[in-house]
Design a protein around this motif. Structure first.
Motif, PDB file in Angstrom:
ATOM      1  N   VAL A 176       0.703  -1.132   0.128  1.00 46.24           N
ATOM      2  CA  VAL A 176       0.030  -0.013  -0.191  1.00 46.24           C
ATOM      3  C   VAL A 176       1.056   1.114   0.107  1.00 46.24           C
ATOM      4  CG1 VAL A 176      -1.641   1.384   1.379  1.00 46.24           C
ATOM      5  CG2 VAL A 176      -1.860  -1.252   1.273  1.00 46.24           C
ATOM      6  N   LEU A 177       0.439   2.113  -0.919  1.00 45.79           N
ATOM      7  CA  LEU A 177       1.242   3.557  -0.888  1.00 45.79           C
ATOM      8  C   LEU A 177       0.381   4.226  -0.188  1.00 45.79           C
ATOM      9  CD1 LEU A 177       3.726   5.457  -1.588  1.00 45.79           C
ATOM     10  CD2 LEU A 177       2.382   5.799  -3.752  1.00 45.79           C
ATOM     11  N   LEU A 178       0.550   4.957   1.053  1.00 46.89           N
ATOM     12  CA  LEU A 178      -0.403   5.561   1.782  1.00 46.89           C
ATOM     13  C   LEU A 178       0.403   7.041   1.512  1.00 46.89           C
ATOM     14  CD1 LEU A 178      -2.456   6.380   3.883  1.00 46.89           C
ATOM     15  CD2 LEU A 178      -0.653   5.885   5.571  1.00 46.89           C
ATOM     16  N   VAL A 179      -0.420   7.857   0.902  1.00 42.88           N
ATOM     17  CA  VAL A 179      -0.219   9.572   0.683  1.00 42.88           C
ATOM     18  C   VAL A 179      -1.145  10.216   1.667  1.00 42.88           C
ATOM     19  CG1 VAL A 179       0.106  11.338  -1.108  1.00 42.88           C
ATOM     20  CG2 VAL A 179       0.256   8.927  -1.757  1.00 42.88           C
ATOM     21  N   GLU A 180      -0.347  10.700   2.642  1.00 47.65           N
ATOM     22  CA  GLU A 180      -1.123  11.333   3.826  1.00 47.65           C
ATOM     23  C   GLU A 180      -0.286  12.401   4.366  1.00 47.65           C
ATOM     24  OE1 GLU A 180      -4.718  11.262   5.296  1.00 47.65           O
ATOM     25  OE2 GLU A 180      -3.228  13.028   6.041  1.00 47.65           O
ATOM     26  N   ASP A 181      -0.522  13.797   4.441  1.00 46.69           N
ATOM     27  CA  ASP A 181       0.235  14.762   5.016  1.00 46.69           C
ATOM     28  C   ASP A 181       0.228  14.648   6.556  1.00 46.69           C
ATOM     29  OD1 ASP A 181      -1.572  17.778   4.721  1.00 46.69           O
ATOM     30  OD2 ASP A 181      -2.332  15.608   4.915  1.00 46.69           O
ATOM     31  N   ASN A 182      -0.983  14.305   7.156  1.00 43.15           N
ATOM     32  CA  ASN A 182      -1.026  14.444   8.644  1.00 43.15           C
ATOM     33  C   ASN A 182      -0.525  13.280   9.240  1.00 43.15           C
ATOM     34  OD1 ASN A 182      -1.926  13.984  11.226  1.00 43.15           O
ATOM     35  ND2 ASN A 182      -3.700  15.507  10.497  1.00 43.15           N
ATOM     36  N   LEU A 183       0.685  13.278   9.650  1.00 43.28           N
ATOM     37  CA  LEU A 183       1.649  12.283  10.237  1.00 43.28           C
ATOM     38  C   LEU A 183       0.676  11.386  11.307  1.00 43.28           C
ATOM     39  CD1 LEU A 183       4.989  14.113  10.802  1.00 43.28           C
ATOM     40  CD2 LEU A 183       4.371  12.458   9.241  1.00 43.28           C
ATOM     41  N   ALA A 184      -0.070  12.008  12.138  1.00 44.19           N
ATOM     42  CA  ALA A 184      -0.942  11.366  13.174  1.00 44.19           C
ATOM     43  C   ALA A 184      -2.030  10.611  12.400  1.00 44.19           C
ATOM     44  CB  ALA A 184      -1.816  12.564  14.146  1.00 44.19           C
ATOM     45  N   HIS A 185      -2.543  10.946  11.238  1.00 46.87           N
ATOM     46  CA  HIS A 185      -3.396  10.137  10.691  1.00 46.87           C
ATOM     47  C   HIS A 185      -2.727   8.726   9.976  1.00 46.87           C
ATOM     48  CE1 HIS A 185      -6.744  13.161  10.025  1.00 46.87           C
ATOM     49  NE2 HIS A 185      -6.536  13.237  11.136  1.00 46.87           N
ATOM     50  N   ALA A 186      -1.452   9.093   9.284  1.00 47.54           N
ATOM     51  CA  ALA A 186      -0.712   8.162   8.874  1.00 47.54           C
ATOM     52  C   ALA A 186      -0.353   7.201   9.760  1.00 47.54           C
ATOM     53  CB  ALA A 186       0.485   8.817   8.278  1.00 47.54           C
ATOM     54  N   GLU A 187       0.024   7.788  11.061  1.00 50.67           N
ATOM     55  CA  GLU A 187       0.175   6.422  12.187  1.00 50.67           C
ATOM     56  C   GLU A 187      -0.790   5.814  12.275  1.00 50.67           C
ATOM     57  OE1 GLU A 187       3.059   6.900  14.243  1.00 50.67           O
ATOM     58  OE2 GLU A 187       2.337   5.135  15.389  1.00 50.67           O
ATOM     59  N   MET A 188      -2.029   6.239  12.359  1.00 51.57           N
ATOM     60  CA  MET A 188      -3.174   5.445  12.858  1.00 51.57           C
ATOM     61  C   MET A 188      -3.743   4.412  11.797  1.00 51.57           C
ATOM     62  SD  MET A 188      -5.552   8.835  13.961  1.00 51.57           S
ATOM     63  CE  MET A 188      -7.213   8.235  13.546  1.00 51.57           C
ATOM     64  N   VAL A 189      -3.220   4.985  10.428  1.00 51.28           N
ATOM     65  CA  VAL A 189      -3.593   4.131   9.110  1.00 51.28           C
ATOM     66  C   VAL A 189      -2.639   2.797   9.234  1.00 51.28           C
ATOM     67  CG1 VAL A 189      -3.269   3.816   6.860  1.00 51.28           C
ATOM     68  CG2 VAL A 189      -4.588   5.457   7.824  1.00 51.28           C
ATOM     69  N   LYS A 190      -1.398   3.259   9.743  1.00 43.94           N
ATOM     70  CA  LYS A 190      -0.358   2.244   9.621  1.00 43.94           C
ATOM     71  C   LYS A 190      -0.834   1.151  10.970  1.00 43.94           C
ATOM     72  CE  LYS A 190       3.519   5.097   8.179  1.00 43.94           C
ATOM     73  NZ  LYS A 190       4.631   5.688   8.751  1.00 43.94           N
ATOM     74  N   ARG A 191      -1.064   1.707  12.191  1.00 43.02           N
ATOM     75  CA  ARG A 191      -1.418   0.997  13.247  1.00 43.02           C
ATOM     76  C   ARG A 191      -2.726  -0.098  12.809  1.00 43.02           C
ATOM     77  NH1 ARG A 191      -0.061   3.047  18.507  1.00 43.02           N
ATOM     78  NH2 ARG A 191      -1.421   1.393  19.268  1.00 43.02           N
ATOM     79  N   SER A 192      -3.692   0.561  12.109  1.00 40.60           N
ATOM     80  CA  SER A 192      -4.893  -0.269  11.993  1.00 40.60           C
ATOM     81  C   SER A 192      -4.616  -1.331  10.983  1.00 40.60           C
ATOM     82  CB  SER A 192      -6.067   0.500  11.336  1.00 40.60           C
ATOM     83  OG  SER A 192      -5.723   1.031  10.285  1.00 40.60           O
ATOM     84  N   PHE A 193      -3.527  -1.303  10.172  1.00 42.09           N
ATOM     85  CA  PHE A 193      -3.334  -2.256   9.024  1.00 42.09           C
ATOM     86  C   PHE A 193      -2.235  -3.236   9.773  1.00 42.09           C
ATOM     87  CE2 PHE A 193      -4.431  -2.118   4.762  1.00 42.09           C
ATOM     88  CZ  PHE A 193      -4.702  -0.928   4.674  1.00 42.09           C
ATOM     89  N   GLU A 194      -2.026  -2.974  11.125  1.00 42.22           N
ATOM     90  CA  GLU A 194      -1.225  -4.202  11.634  1.00 42.22           C
ATOM     91  C   GLU A 194      -1.647  -5.363  12.053  1.00 42.22           C
ATOM     92  OE1 GLU A 194       1.940  -1.330  14.284  1.00 42.22           O
ATOM     93  OE2 GLU A 194       0.302  -2.410  15.409  1.00 42.22           O
TER      94      GLU A 194
END
Lengths: 161, 601
Positions: free
Chosen positions: A14-32
């Motif tokens: 997955v290529l996640l294109v997200e400028d908000n680091l917090a949101h990016a973190e959230m997405v990464k965590r949820s994919f875990e």
């Protein structure tokens, strides 16, 4: 758990294109805790997203920047706008068939309409509720990797690696 | 050669009288003369004849008896008649019997011829009359008597008569002329009076004068008609004058401009209003052409419409501008009709000018207001959209990480717990900043301090002092131009502007080894521009407009809510100034330029 033709066994890139680091973190965590194995590559602005897709600059090496199965694209990005990124992906012969899923805070109809105009594959709105967020991410991965067939077959896939 | 028709009446009449009288008199004199001549002549002849017959009778006996003496005596009796110069009796055979010749007569004797025919007298040689009478007894001619009379006296007599007649005629003529001179007054005076009155009226245009009627004849009738006509003219003139005055009053009071031009487009008449509208006074009228006061941009179109109106003989109608000497511009609606003379030649234009300036200005203002409103609306929409998005974002973060936190606590993932809380904290912080900035932004224009006159140089130095910590930390050299002007603005807001710009300059220095920020004054295009230049990382020209938009950040690496430049822009614009950025691109530094209202000297 899905059709026989799916690319089971390989992690969902997955290529996640997200400028908000917090949101990016959230997405990464949820994919875990996904049902589907995955690898997330994260870029924080539109320019880097295109560099990644077209293998430019720091993303020139395909081994460190593999072709993504899915691009999770936020609309509001610095430097180059999300829709613009989508447009360029769609107009490039190499990348046109890439699966792009918009992941945005905006539920505005105009945004949705425009995204589809630019030929996004899907449009998801980040829910405020965290549980729903993880559910969504889970379903996302499951659907696209589990059920969905990708436009390139075994042959195409192998030539990419 | 004087045309007799051009002579004055009096000499004309005199001439008339002279000619007629003289003609008549002389004609009658001539007639009389000729008649009396004939009469005289006939009388003389008759007389001669009678005498001849008497003599012939008387001498019959003498002749019959050849008594010469007796015959002679009888013949001598003729001496009583002076005109008879000779008489002779011939015998029947033609021989002379007796003869008589007046004493002293030395003229030609013509009666010798015995064969002279008898009959009426004959004129011989314009001087003599000859009368031959037969002497007969019982039907038998004994002889002949021939008398020669000199009628030159007759001529003399006639001539005398003639002269007398002529003299009489002459005198009569003169008398008639003189008389007529007096009498002609009767006829001529009224005519002369009428003529003089006519002249006077026509010269002085005084229609109150009247001719005096002296008699009841045709002249009198003429005088009456004339006077009547003059009265009518007087009345018409008065009515015309009144009408003109009314028109003039109307024209002067008219809110619509009235004008008239000749065929060349020069003004021949302007009422007051037209004068105001065109800026051409009634004195300058002669020099000004209509085209010259029309706005240069409209001249061609107006000219074309004119020509069309003339060609098609329709009313010209158009909206265009006049530009006045003082630089003013007025919009008018003009309707004019071309005037033609009987030959179809263009005489000029006659028309109206209605001032549309107010309406046009009103329209322009309305348009400006509408587009301003539309722009503001668009801005508002953008604003609302951006705000909702940018507030939602940290909210999602907070909720999301609260969930993750819960999960991490249950899993006892200490590091993660700490990181989660940090995320939450920073999101909250972000929201706070956002809301503060939003408030500040919304206040601009609503809650502002009254503008004051202050030195921009001084203010900038104050701001530099305020940011000294950060300046020193980054090692930036800051140069403030002492020539910075005095401005008239809300000091606190301008302080915010300078602070923001300087902070940005410091923030975006990148790897610059000799960081330098310069605040200077530029004079360009007639206005004074304040420039804040840094030699930092620069901004790609593609984003030169975007950076002033709400919440658009170019780079994540640097802190900031993205509202800064939007705020700066708003402040500058509220002061009726402009702000823009100049930068060749990445690596070439950035210059922010803006204008502000200057303090009056």
């Amino acid at each position: 758990m899905g059709s026989d033709d799916s690319v089971r066994g390989e992690p969902l890139t997955v290529l996640l294109v997200e400028d908000n680091l917090a949101h990016a973190e959230m997405v990464k965590r949820s994919f875990e805790d996904h049902r589907v194995a995955n690898k997330i590559y994260h870029v924080s602005d539109g320019e880097m997203a295109l560099d990644y897709m077209f293998r430019r600059g720091q993303f020139a090496d395909p081994s460190t920047s593999p072709r993504p199965h899915v691009v999770l694209l936020d609309l509001r990005l610095p430097k180059i706008d999300g829709l613009q990124v989508l447009k360029e992906i769609r107009s490039s012969e190499d990348c046109a068939r890439t699966l792009v899923v918009i992941l945005s805070t905006s539920a505005a109809e105009t945004d949705v309409a425009r995204a589809y105009e630019y030929h996004a594959n899907s449009y998801l709105v980040k829910p405020v509720d965290f549980l729903r967020f993880t559910e969504m991410m889970d379903d996302l991965g499951f659907y696209w990797l589990g059920w969905n067939h990708f436009p390139w077959g075994e042959a195409g896939r192998r030539s990419e690696s | 050669m004087i045309n007799p028709r051009d002579l004055a009446i009096r000499p004309k009449i005199a001439l008339l009288v002279v000619i007629t009288t003289a003609g008549a008199l002389f004609l009658s004199a001539a007639a009389t003369g000729i008649y009396s001549r004939f009469a005289l002549e006939r009388g003389a002849l008759r007389e001669l004849q009678v005498i001849s017959e008497v003599l012939a009778n008387n001498t019959t006996a003498a002749l019959a008896f050849s008594d010469e003496v007796a015959a002679r005596k009888i013949l001598d009796g003729v001496a009583a008649k002076r005109s008879i110069v000779a008489a002779m009796v011939h015998r029947a055979d033609g021989t002379e019997f007796v003869s008589y010749v007046r004493e002293g007569f030395e003229g030609e004797i013509l009666i010798d011829d015995g064969d002279r025919a008898v009959g009426p007298a004959q004129k011989i040689a314009s001087q003599y009359l000859l009368q031959s009478t037969p002497i007969e007894v019982g039907g038998r001619e004994l002889g002949r008597l021939t008398i020669q009379a000199d009628y030159s006296e007759l001529n003399e007599y006639f001539l005398n008569t003639a002269w007398i007649l002529v003299v009489i005629a002459l005198f009569s003529c003169m008398a008639a002329v003189l008389f007529s001179f007096r009498l002609q007054r009767l006829l001529v005076q009224p005519i002369l009076d009428l003529a003089s009155v006519t002249q006077q009226i026509s010269k002085e245009q005084d229609f109150s004068l009247r001719a005096v009627k002296l008699g009841g004849d045709e002249i009198g009738d003429l005088v009456d008609s004339f006077n009547h006509m003059v009265s009518e003219i007087e009345e018409a003139a008065r009515a015309l004058r009144e009408s003109e005055e009314r028109y003039q009053t109307l024209a002067d009071a008219s809110p619509v401009g009235l004008l008239r031009t000749d065929a060349g487009g020069n003004f021949t008449y302007l009422n007051e209003r037209a004068s105001e509208i065109t800026g051409v006074s009634m004195n300058e009228m002669d020099e000004a052409g209509l085209l010259s006061v029309i706005h240069p941009e409209d001249r061609q179109e107006v000219g074309a419409l004119w020509r069309e109106a003339v060609a098609k003989r329709v009313t010209f109608r158009g909206e265009y501008r006049f530009s006045q000497a003082d630089g003013g511009v007025s919009w008018v609606l003009s309707q004019a009709r071309p005037e033609f003379n009987e030959q179809g030649e263009l005489l000029g234009f006659l028309g109206t000018l209605t001032d549309l300036t107010y309406r046009k200005r009103g329209e322009e203002e309305r348009e400006a207001l509408i587009s301003e409103l539309e722009a503001k609306n668009a801005e508002m929409e953008q604003f609302t959209y951006t705000v909702s998005h940018d507030l939602k974002s940290p909210l999602i973060t907070i909720r999301g990480f609260l969930g993750l936190l819960e999960k991490d606590i249950s899993l006892r993932e200490q590091k993660r717990i700490e990181s989660d809380m940090e995320h939450i904290e920073s999101a909250v912080h972000r929201m706070t900043l956002l809301l503060d900035d939003l408030l500040a932004l919304s206040r601009i224009g609503r809650v502002m301090s009254p503008p004051e006159d202050f030195s921009l140089a001084e203010l900038t130095r104050d701001v530099v002092a305020l940011l000294s910590g950060r300046i020193d930390q980054r090692g930036v050299e800051v140069v403030v131009d002492p020539e910075l002007p005095r401005v008239f603005a809300d000091r606190a807001r301008i302080e915010q502007v300078m602070q923001n710009l300087l902070e940005n300059g410091i923030k975006f220095m990148g790897d610059q080894e000799k960081p330098r920020i310069e605040v200077s004054l530029r004079r360009e295009g007639g206005r004074q521009v304040i420039a804040v230049r840094d030699n930092g990382i620069g901004i790609d020209p593609a984003y030169h407009l975007k950076i002033f938009e709400l919440f658009d950040r170019l780079s994540l690496d640097v802190e900031g809510t993205g509202i800064g430049l939007a705020l700066v822009k708003r402040i500058i614009e509220v002061h009726d100034g402009n702000i823009w950025v100049e930068s060749e691109g990445v690596g070439h530094g950035t210059t922010f330029c803006f204008t502000l209202p200057l303090a009056e000297k």
